[in-house]
Write a protein that holds these residues in place. Structure first.
Motif, PDB file in Angstrom:
ATOM      1  N   PRO A   1     -11.113  -1.389   0.606  1.00 48.60           N
ATOM      2  CA  PRO A   1      -9.793  -0.770   0.793  1.00 48.60           C
ATOM      3  C   PRO A   1      -8.715  -1.813   1.096  1.00 48.60           C
ATOM      4  O   PRO A   1      -9.018  -2.908   1.578  1.00 48.60           O
ATOM      5  CB  PRO A   1      -9.983   0.150   2.000  1.00 48.60           C
ATOM      6  N   ILE A   2      -7.481  -1.452   0.780  1.00 46.66           N
ATOM      7  CA  ILE A   2      -6.344  -2.360   1.006  1.00 46.66           C
ATOM      8  C   ILE A   2      -5.348  -1.667   1.942  1.00 46.66           C
ATOM      9  O   ILE A   2      -4.969  -0.516   1.701  1.00 46.66           O
ATOM     10  CB  ILE A   2      -5.640  -2.708  -0.326  1.00 46.66           C
ATOM     11  N   TYR A   3      -4.937  -2.371   2.992  1.00 48.02           N
ATOM     12  CA  TYR A   3      -3.957  -1.829   3.939  1.00 48.02           C
ATOM     13  C   TYR A   3      -2.733  -2.731   3.943  1.00 48.02           C
ATOM     14  O   TYR A   3      -2.867  -3.959   3.974  1.00 48.02           O
ATOM     15  CB  TYR A   3      -4.556  -1.768   5.350  1.00 48.02           C
ATOM     16  N   LEU A   4      -1.549  -2.123   3.937  1.00 51.27           N
ATOM     17  CA  LEU A   4      -0.366  -2.997   3.933  1.00 51.27           C
ATOM     18  C   LEU A   4       0.859  -2.385   4.607  1.00 51.27           C
ATOM     19  O   LEU A   4       0.865  -1.200   4.971  1.00 51.27           O
ATOM     20  CB  LEU A   4      -0.021  -3.467   2.504  1.00 51.27           C
TER      21      LEU A   4
ATOM     22  N   ILE B   1       8.126   0.593  -5.125  1.00 53.87           N
ATOM     23  CA  ILE B   1       6.855   0.614  -5.858  1.00 53.87           C
ATOM     24  C   ILE B   1       5.682   0.747  -4.875  1.00 53.87           C
ATOM     25  O   ILE B   1       4.655   1.343  -5.184  1.00 53.87           O
ATOM     26  CB  ILE B   1       6.716  -0.660  -6.748  1.00 53.87           C
ATOM     27  N   ILE B   2       5.871   0.207  -3.677  1.00 50.69           N
ATOM     28  CA  ILE B   2       4.834   0.287  -2.639  1.00 50.69           C
ATOM     29  C   ILE B   2       4.477   1.755  -2.365  1.00 50.69           C
ATOM     30  O   ILE B   2       3.314   2.115  -2.229  1.00 50.69           O
ATOM     31  CB  ILE B   2       5.333  -0.398  -1.334  1.00 50.69           C
ATOM     32  N   ASP B   3       5.511   2.599  -2.306  1.00 49.20           N
ATOM     33  CA  ASP B   3       5.268   4.019  -2.007  1.00 49.20           C
ATOM     34  C   ASP B   3       4.543   4.719  -3.148  1.00 49.20           C
ATOM     35  O   ASP B   3       3.699   5.578  -2.925  1.00 49.20           O
ATOM     36  CB  ASP B   3       6.595   4.704  -1.703  1.00 49.20           C
ATOM     37  N   ILE B   4       4.885   4.319  -4.368  1.00 55.54           N
ATOM     38  CA  ILE B   4       4.235   4.938  -5.531  1.00 55.54           C
ATOM     39  C   ILE B   4       2.744   4.601  -5.536  1.00 55.54           C
ATOM     40  O   ILE B   4       1.899   5.472  -5.700  1.00 55.54           O
ATOM     41  CB  ILE B   4       4.909   4.443  -6.829  1.00 55.54           C
ATOM     42  N   LEU B   5       2.449   3.331  -5.302  1.00 59.82           N
ATOM     43  CA  LEU B   5       1.048   2.908  -5.332  1.00 59.82           C
ATOM     44  C   LEU B   5       0.284   3.447  -4.128  1.00 59.82           C
ATOM     45  O   LEU B   5      -0.910   3.710  -4.209  1.00 59.82           O
ATOM     46  CB  LEU B   5       0.968   1.380  -5.413  1.00 59.82           C
ATOM     47  N   ASP B   6       0.989   3.635  -3.020  1.00 59.29           N
ATOM     48  CA  ASP B   6       0.394   4.268  -1.838  1.00 59.29           C
ATOM     49  C   ASP B   6       0.049   5.721  -2.166  1.00 59.29           C
ATOM     50  O   ASP B   6      -1.059   6.187  -1.918  1.00 59.29           O
ATOM     51  CB  ASP B   6       1.397   4.166  -0.672  1.00 59.29           C
ATOM     52  N   SER B   7       1.008   6.423  -2.788  1.00 64.33           N
ATOM     53  CA  SER B   7       0.767   7.818  -3.167  1.00 64.33           C
ATOM     54  C   SER B   7      -0.385   7.932  -4.159  1.00 64.33           C
ATOM     55  O   SER B   7      -1.139   8.901  -4.136  1.00 64.33           O
ATOM     56  CB  SER B   7       2.017   8.434  -3.809  1.00 64.33           C
ATOM     57  N   ALA B   8      -0.500   6.925  -5.041  1.00 65.88           N
ATOM     58  CA  ALA B   8      -1.560   6.970  -6.051  1.00 65.88           C
ATOM     59  C   ALA B   8      -2.919   6.605  -5.458  1.00 65.88           C
ATOM     60  O   ALA B   8      -3.936   6.689  -6.140  1.00 65.88           O
ATOM     61  CB  ALA B   8      -1.218   6.022  -7.200  1.00 65.88           C
ATOM     62  N   GLY B   9      -2.927   6.181  -4.205  1.00 61.04           N
ATOM     63  CA  GLY B   9      -4.194   5.881  -3.535  1.00 61.04           C
ATOM     64  C   GLY B   9      -4.729   4.488  -3.798  1.00 61.04           C
ATOM     65  O   GLY B   9      -5.860   4.180  -3.457  1.00 61.04           O
ATOM     66  N   LEU B  10      -3.913   3.617  -4.384  1.00 64.35           N
ATOM     67  CA  LEU B  10      -4.380   2.255  -4.638  1.00 64.35           C
ATOM     68  C   LEU B  10      -4.550   1.492  -3.328  1.00 64.35           C
ATOM     69  O   LEU B  10      -5.472   0.709  -3.153  1.00 64.35           O
ATOM     70  CB  LEU B  10      -3.385   1.516  -5.545  1.00 64.35           C
ATOM     71  N   PHE B  11      -3.607   1.731  -2.432  1.00 67.60           N
ATOM     72  CA  PHE B  11      -3.722   1.141  -1.089  1.00 67.60           C
ATOM     73  C   PHE B  11      -3.109   2.081  -0.071  1.00 67.60           C
ATOM     74  O   PHE B  11      -2.542   3.122  -0.435  1.00 67.60           O
ATOM     75  CB  PHE B  11      -3.094  -0.246  -1.025  1.00 67.60           C
ATOM     76  N   THR B  12      -3.207   1.728   1.197  1.00 62.57           N
ATOM     77  CA  THR B  12      -2.666   2.583   2.251  1.00 62.57           C
ATOM     78  C   THR B  12      -1.579   1.844   2.996  1.00 62.57           C
ATOM     79  O   THR B  12      -1.816   0.764   3.538  1.00 62.57           O
ATOM     80  CB  THR B  12      -3.783   2.965   3.257  1.00 62.57           C
ATOM     81  N   LYS B  13      -0.404   2.414   2.985  1.00 60.07           N
ATOM     82  CA  LYS B  13       0.677   1.846   3.793  1.00 60.07           C
ATOM     83  C   LYS B  13       0.438   2.344   5.213  1.00 60.07           C
ATOM     84  O   LYS B  13       0.399   3.551   5.466  1.00 60.07           O
ATOM     85  CB  LYS B  13       2.017   2.347   3.244  1.00 60.07           C
TER      86      LYS B  13
ATOM     87  N   HIS C   1      11.252  -7.882   1.212  1.00 60.56           N
ATOM     88  CA  HIS C   1      11.655  -7.838  -0.192  1.00 60.56           C
ATOM     89  C   HIS C   1      11.291  -6.525  -0.888  1.00 60.56           C
ATOM     90  O   HIS C   1      12.015  -6.089  -1.763  1.00 60.56           O
ATOM     91  CB  HIS C   1      11.030  -8.996  -0.979  1.00 60.56           C
ATOM     92  N   ASP C   2      10.139  -5.955  -0.537  1.00 58.88           N
ATOM     93  CA  ASP C   2       9.749  -4.728  -1.240  1.00 58.88           C
ATOM     94  C   ASP C   2      10.021  -3.476  -0.408  1.00 58.88           C
ATOM     95  O   ASP C   2       9.565  -2.387  -0.729  1.00 58.88           O
ATOM     96  CB  ASP C   2       8.297  -4.787  -1.749  1.00 58.88           C
ATOM     97  N   TYR C   3      10.791  -3.641   0.638  1.00 56.74           N
ATOM     98  CA  TYR C   3      11.159  -2.544   1.519  1.00 56.74           C
ATOM     99  C   TYR C   3      12.148  -1.572   0.859  1.00 56.74           C
ATOM    100  O   TYR C   3      13.008  -1.959   0.079  1.00 56.74           O
ATOM    101  CB  TYR C   3      11.800  -3.151   2.767  1.00 56.74           C
ATOM    102  N   SER C   4      11.983  -0.314   1.175  1.00 61.50           N
ATOM    103  CA  SER C   4      12.989   0.677   0.794  1.00 61.50           C
ATOM    104  C   SER C   4      13.121   1.667   1.941  1.00 61.50           C
ATOM    105  O   SER C   4      12.118   2.150   2.462  1.00 61.50           O
ATOM    106  CB  SER C   4      12.550   1.417  -0.465  1.00 61.50           C
TER     107      SER C   4
END
Ligand SMILES: [Mn+2]
Length: 418
Positions: A76-79, A93-105, A84-87
């Motif tokens: 698993p990936i936690y971040l 994009i971080i939120d999209i990939l978090d929603s897709a389950g690639l990693f967990t914010k 720079h990638d803050y919104s």
């Protein structure tokens, strides 16, 4: 014994030059492969995975493929967000990939009675407890640290990791003296590991109850200064941390990307013809094959104009000699004849900041937010929000709307805490 990997400041998408793009994605891919080979139990990314919150989709696709591979290996990936990638409203994009389950914010919590209460994320396999605070633009995360409910975090039992993307005042390198930073006392005590990002330098510290404070630094380079530091011997890579009831071992894994040549030339007391000749001769003697060349020219010419020096020709010679990439820094070069440039700086951002500093005095408003350093920060942030380029396939209307929205966010007219 368990193991986790800690990386930060990947800045994927930072480069327009194809050679640098390739080196950057190679570095990232090597790290992901290493995580699988070393059988780490999970991966922590301390912000700035991407260089912007809406990066180039080709860059995203490559990174996602690689991260998917390690997810498929059960890692698993936690971040957290970086600066720079803050919104502020979850459109990164971080939120999209978090929603897709690639990693967990892992920034989870809310403000209650003026206190920011954060919730732990528990890694199911190792039962490690992770909690994170994102970076913000221009060090705006400070106010969240100020209201952080440290007590509840300190009381929690078990192996704990605090993930963040901020400089710490006490451990900030001298050359970053002007970077906004957070005093160590704002951090909750007693965590086993403080996984830092934002400072582009490798740092390992221990201080009282703050057991291990670690910054891996960038994996390649988010800026020309990173390239310069790498060229001067700063190793780039990431950490693998072994633990069992506390940290047992931390290993820095160097990820070499390429070789560098630094060529510095001081043009003081030379006229432009002499400087041109000496520079050409100097670069002829360099061995630049398959290397990144950092070419820095400074000093005040005694005669002639700075534009008499043909840097294009020098780039061409270096390319013919096999240089991978040439970075020319001549911001420090001036001439006696033409001293009309009032503001000098090492790069565009520094020049912009100095210009704003000169002009801020003429701002006549009541609110202090628009004056002094605060005003300078706000103005430079607003400028960078407005200078975002149009994305491929983005309509003009969407583009304008996006910039307006970002400008509003910068002015904090719509800010929401995640
Ligand atoms: Mn960074």
């Amino acid at each position: 014994m368990y193991k986790f990997a800690h990386i930060a400041d990947c800045h994927l998408g930072a480069h327009r030059n194809p050679v640098l793009q390739k080196l950057e994605s190679n570095a990232f891919e090597k790290i992901m492969t290493k995580c699988v080979d070393e059988k780490v139990d999970f991966l922590v990314i301390s912000g700035d995975l991407f260089h912007s919150n809406i990066p180039d989709m080709g860059v995203v696709n490559k990174a996602v493929k690689k991260m998917k591979e390690i997810r498929d290996e059960g890692i698993p990936i936690y971040l957290v967000y970086g600066s720079h990638d803050y919104s502020p409203n979850e459109t990164s994009i971080i939120d999209i990939l978090d929603s897709a389950g690639l990693f967990t914010k892992i920034v989870k919590g809310k403000v209650e009675n003026g206190k920011l209460k954060l919730k732990f994320t528990v890694d199911p396999k190792t039962e490690v407890k992770l909690v994170g605070l994102s970076g913000r633009k221009i060090g705006m995360e400070e106010k969240y640290f100020e209201i952080l409910d440290r007590e509840s975090l300190e009381k929690e039992k078990g192996f704990k990791i605090f993930v963040f993307h901020s400089a710490i005042t006490e451990f900030k390198p001298d050359y970053l003296a002007r970077m906004t930073s957070i005093p160590i006392s704002y951090f909750p005590k007693g965590f086993d590991y403080y996984a830092g990002g934002h400072v582009h330098k490798r740092i390992e510290e221990e201080w009282q109850e703050y057991r291990k404070i670690v910054y891996p630094g960038p994996i390649f380079a988010g800026s020309p200064r990173d390239l310069e530091l790498s060229a001067k011997g700063e190793n780039r890579g990431f950490y693998i941390v072994s633990f069992k009831d506390g940290v047992k071992k931390i290993d820095f894994i160097e990820i070499p990307t390429c070789q560098y040549v630094v060529y510095e030339y001081d043009a003081s007391n030379k006229n432009s013809t002499q400087a041109q000749e000496e520079l050409i001769q100097g670069i002829q003697e360099l061995n630049v094959d398959n290397k990144i060349v950092l070419f820095k020219v400074t000093g005040k010419l005694s005669g002639g104009k700075t534009s008499d020096i043909n840097f294009q020709q020098m780039r061409r010679i270096l390319a013919e000699k096999g240089a991978l990439y040439v970075n020319v820094n001549r911001y420090g070069l001036t001439s006696k004849k033409y001293t009309s440039l009032k503001v000098m700086g090492q790069d565009v951002h520094e020049i912009e900041k100095k210009l704003l500093k000169e002009s801020i005095g003429s701002v006549k408003v009541k609110t202090t937010d628009l004056k002094g350093n605060k005003g300078i920060k706000l103005a430079s942030d607003l400028l960078s929000a407005l200078r975002q380029p149009q994305k491929p396939n983005e309509t003009k209307r969407d583009y304008i709307e996006r910039r307006v929205r970002h400008a509003f966010e910068v002015l904090k007219l719509t800010e929401v805490f995640e």
